[in-house]
Design a protein around this motif. Structure first.
Motif, PDB file in Angstrom:
ATOM      1  N   ALA A 113       0.826  -1.207   0.000  1.00 25.53           N
ATOM      2  CA  ALA A 113       0.000   0.000   0.000  1.00 25.53           C
ATOM      3  C   ALA A 113       0.860   1.258   0.000  1.00 25.53           C
ATOM      4  N   ILE A 114       1.894   1.271   0.859  1.00 29.19           N
ATOM      5  CA  ILE A 114       2.700   2.492   1.016  1.00 29.19           C
ATOM      6  C   ILE A 114       3.588   2.735  -0.194  1.00 29.19           C
ATOM      7  N   CYS A 115       4.336   1.713  -0.580  1.00 32.59           N
ATOM      8  CA  CYS A 115       5.311   1.886  -1.668  1.00 32.59           C
ATOM      9  C   CYS A 115       4.714   1.559  -3.037  1.00 32.59           C
ATOM     10  N   GLY A 116       4.015   0.435  -3.121  1.00 37.89           N
ATOM     11  CA  GLY A 116       3.447   0.047  -4.408  1.00 37.89           C
ATOM     12  C   GLY A 116       2.372   1.010  -4.882  1.00 37.89           C
ATOM     13  N   GLY A 117       1.425   1.317  -3.997  1.00 36.30           N
ATOM     14  CA  GLY A 117       0.342   2.230  -4.367  1.00 36.30           C
ATOM     15  C   GLY A 117       0.660   3.691  -4.128  1.00 36.30           C
ATOM     16  N   GLY A 118       1.699   3.955  -3.334  1.00 37.72           N
ATOM     17  CA  GLY A 118       2.034   5.326  -2.975  1.00 37.72           C
ATOM     18  C   GLY A 118       2.173   6.284  -4.144  1.00 37.72           C
ATOM     19  N   PRO A 119       2.890   5.912  -5.215  1.00 42.14           N
ATOM     20  CA  PRO A 119       3.004   6.836  -6.350  1.00 42.14           C
ATOM     21  C   PRO A 119       1.650   7.223  -6.947  1.00 42.14           C
ATOM     22  N   ALA A 120       0.700   6.290  -6.948  1.00 45.52           N
ATOM     23  CA  ALA A 120      -0.634   6.622  -7.462  1.00 45.52           C
ATOM     24  C   ALA A 120      -1.346   7.594  -6.529  1.00 45.52           C
ATOM     25  N   PHE A 121      -1.217   7.369  -5.216  1.00 37.37           N
ATOM     26  CA  PHE A 121      -1.883   8.256  -4.264  1.00 37.37           C
ATOM     27  C   PHE A 121      -1.288   9.661  -4.312  1.00 37.37           C
ATOM     28  N   VAL A 122       0.039   9.749  -4.378  1.00 36.82           N
ATOM     29  CA  VAL A 122       0.687  11.059  -4.469  1.00 36.82           C
ATOM     30  C   VAL A 122       0.304  11.751  -5.770  1.00 36.82           C
ATOM     31  N   SER A 123       0.236  10.983  -6.862  1.00 33.76           N
ATOM     32  CA  SER A 123      -0.151  11.558  -8.153  1.00 33.76           C
ATOM     33  C   SER A 123      -1.594  12.062  -8.119  1.00 33.76           C
TER      34      SER A 123
ATOM     35  N   PHE B 210      -3.110  13.279  -5.496  1.00 36.58           N
ATOM     36  CA  PHE B 210      -3.051  14.544  -4.769  1.00 36.58           C
ATOM     37  C   PHE B 210      -2.433  15.629  -5.644  1.00 36.58           C
ATOM     38  N   ALA B 211      -1.385  15.263  -6.391  1.00 39.14           N
ATOM     39  CA  ALA B 211      -0.734  16.229  -7.283  1.00 39.14           C
ATOM     40  C   ALA B 211      -1.692  16.709  -8.364  1.00 39.14           C
ATOM     41  N   ASP B 212      -2.560  15.816  -8.822  1.00 41.69           N
ATOM     42  CA  ASP B 212      -3.528  16.207  -9.842  1.00 41.69           C
ATOM     43  C   ASP B 212      -4.464  17.300  -9.329  1.00 41.69           C
TER      44      ASP B 212
ATOM     45  N   PHE C  36      -6.185  22.917  -9.525  1.00 39.81           N
ATOM     46  CA  PHE C  36      -6.391  24.221  -8.890  1.00 39.81           C
ATOM     47  C   PHE C  36      -5.553  25.292  -9.569  1.00 39.81           C
ATOM     48  N   ALA C  37      -4.285  24.964  -9.866  1.00 46.51           N
ATOM     49  CA  ALA C  37      -3.392  25.944 -10.493  1.00 46.51           C
ATOM     50  C   ALA C  37      -3.940  26.405 -11.837  1.00 46.51           C
ATOM     51  N   GLN C  38      -4.464  25.466 -12.618  1.00 44.74           N
ATOM     52  CA  GLN C  38      -4.995  25.834 -13.932  1.00 44.74           C
ATOM     53  C   GLN C  38      -6.280  26.645 -13.803  1.00 44.74           C
ATOM     54  N   ILE C  39      -7.108  26.306 -12.807  1.00 40.50           N
ATOM     55  CA  ILE C  39      -8.322  27.097 -12.576  1.00 40.50           C
ATOM     56  C   ILE C  39      -7.969  28.541 -12.243  1.00 40.50           C
ATOM     57  N   GLN C  40      -6.846  28.707 -11.537  1.00 38.33           N
ATOM     58  CA  GLN C  40      -6.430  30.046 -11.125  1.00 38.33           C
ATOM     59  C   GLN C  40      -5.672  30.805 -12.215  1.00 38.33           C
ATOM     60  N   GLY C  41      -5.454  30.162 -13.379  1.00 36.41           N
ATOM     61  CA  GLY C  41      -4.868  30.881 -14.494  1.00 36.41           C
ATOM     62  C   GLY C  41      -3.486  30.437 -14.937  1.00 36.41           C
ATOM     63  N   PHE C  42      -2.871  29.492 -14.249  1.00 41.47           N
ATOM     64  CA  PHE C  42      -1.572  28.990 -14.690  1.00 41.47           C
ATOM     65  C   PHE C  42      -1.770  28.043 -15.874  1.00 41.47           C
TER      66      PHE C  42
END
Length: 322
Positions: A138-148, A150-152, A157-163
């Motif tokens: 869960a932590i290492c195998g799925g972690g990149p998907a969970f972080v991605s 959150f990053a999405d 939000f950044a694009q909504i604000q005009g970036f």
């Protein structure tokens, strides 16, 4: 140098042209080779039936199969030199972290070879109990998907604000990389670093308050529990409970003491047990990595087809690992 053994001719040609690798259709394991088996657990029995005779006794084996325990692999392949690993996708850029377990039967020579393989794709952590590979999934195998995931949200939000999309990705990745480096090098806990940014009545404090109002931390803990790989690789024992108020497990560590009706259980990990049909099993790719000679590493692959083939030139197979 890599040698790829791929039974599908089209896939073999693509690997040769895309990665400039030597490729063949035949598996040939020699005495002294190290095999890395990175196959879906559902096809392990078929692999044993077809390839067991090609593997010398006590060949060092590194397993990347989720859910199949070392005892099963050792009995099936006739080797007590089996190491189980949980890698992750940042290995693609040499920044992976692999959690592995090696029983006492594994020799120092085999461990040295394991470290040689794993160091090529990032860092590694050895655990003393095979059961620890379940939460590591869960932590290492799925972690990149969970972080991605959150990053999405950051990018959206950044694009909504005009970036622009490129600017949004740049800002998000720099924040994630910088924060990760800060956590890794400082002596403060992640919670302490969070509190340092939160000035009283400031914008960050209001954002964290929104997270807490939405129960973000308990939700993340529940997601990790739901994705925790169980033994056997089919259904997970995912009845993990967390206090909704303090996000700790129901134990003496629960800080608020409200444990009566605050139980949340994740559903069975087997889709067929949730009232839905399991996703149809699609194309499977079986991979082995062996060291042939002093400086030669070989990736060996075999395939079984049960879903429509995707274009190998435009789509990477999710089961494929180099």
């Amino acid at each position: 140098e890599l040698l790829v053994v791929e039974r599908d001719e089209a896939r073999r040609s693509w690997l040769q042209s895309q990665f400039r690798l030597d490729a063949t259709a035949d598996l040939n394991v020699l005495q002294g080779d190290v095999i890395v088996i990175a196959i879906p657990p559902q096809v392990f029995a078929d692999f044993v039936a077809s390839e067991r005779c090609r593997i010398p006794e006590n060949t060092p084996i590194i397993s990347v199969m989720a859910g199949i325990r070392i005892a099963t692999i050792s009995d099936a392949l006739g080797s007590d030199q089996v190491v189980r690993t949980i890698p992750n996708t940042p290995a693609e850029v040499g920044r992976g972290v692999t959690v592995f377990y090696a029983p006492s039967s594994v020799t120092p020579e085999t461990l040295e070879r394991v470290h040689e393989v794993l160091s090529a794709i990032g860092t590694s952590l050895r655990v003393g109990n095979e059961d620890m590979l379940d939460p590591a999934t869960a932590i290492c195998g799925g972690g990149p998907a969970f972080v991605s995931y959150f990053a999405d949200a950051f990018c959206t939000f950044a694009q909504i604000q005009g970036f622009s999309p490129d600017e949004a990705v740049h800002l998000t990745t720099e924040v994630l990389q910088g924060t990760a480096q800060l956590i890794a090098t400082s002596r403060r806990t992640p919670e302490a670093l969070c509190r340092e940014v939160m000035t009283p009545n400031g914008t960050t404090e209001r954002g964290i308050a929104a997270f807490e109002a939405g129960r973000l931390k308990p939700v993340v803990l529940e997601a990790l529990a739901a994705s925790r790989r169980c033994r056997g690789g089919v259904r997970a024992e995912c009845a993990h409970a967390f206090c909704r108020d303090c996000a700790t497990g129901f134990s003496s560590d629960c800080r608020c003491g409200r444990r009566d009706d605050r139980l949340r259980r994740t559903r069975d990990c087997n889709p067929s047990q949730r009232g839905g049909e399991p996703h149809p099993r699609r194309r499977r790719v079986v991979h082995f990595l062996r060291k042939g000679g002093r400086h030669r590493w070989s990736v060996v692959t075999a395939t079984t087809a049960s879903r429509p083939r995707r274009d190998p030139e435009t789509t990477a197979d999710s089961d494929f690992l180099v």
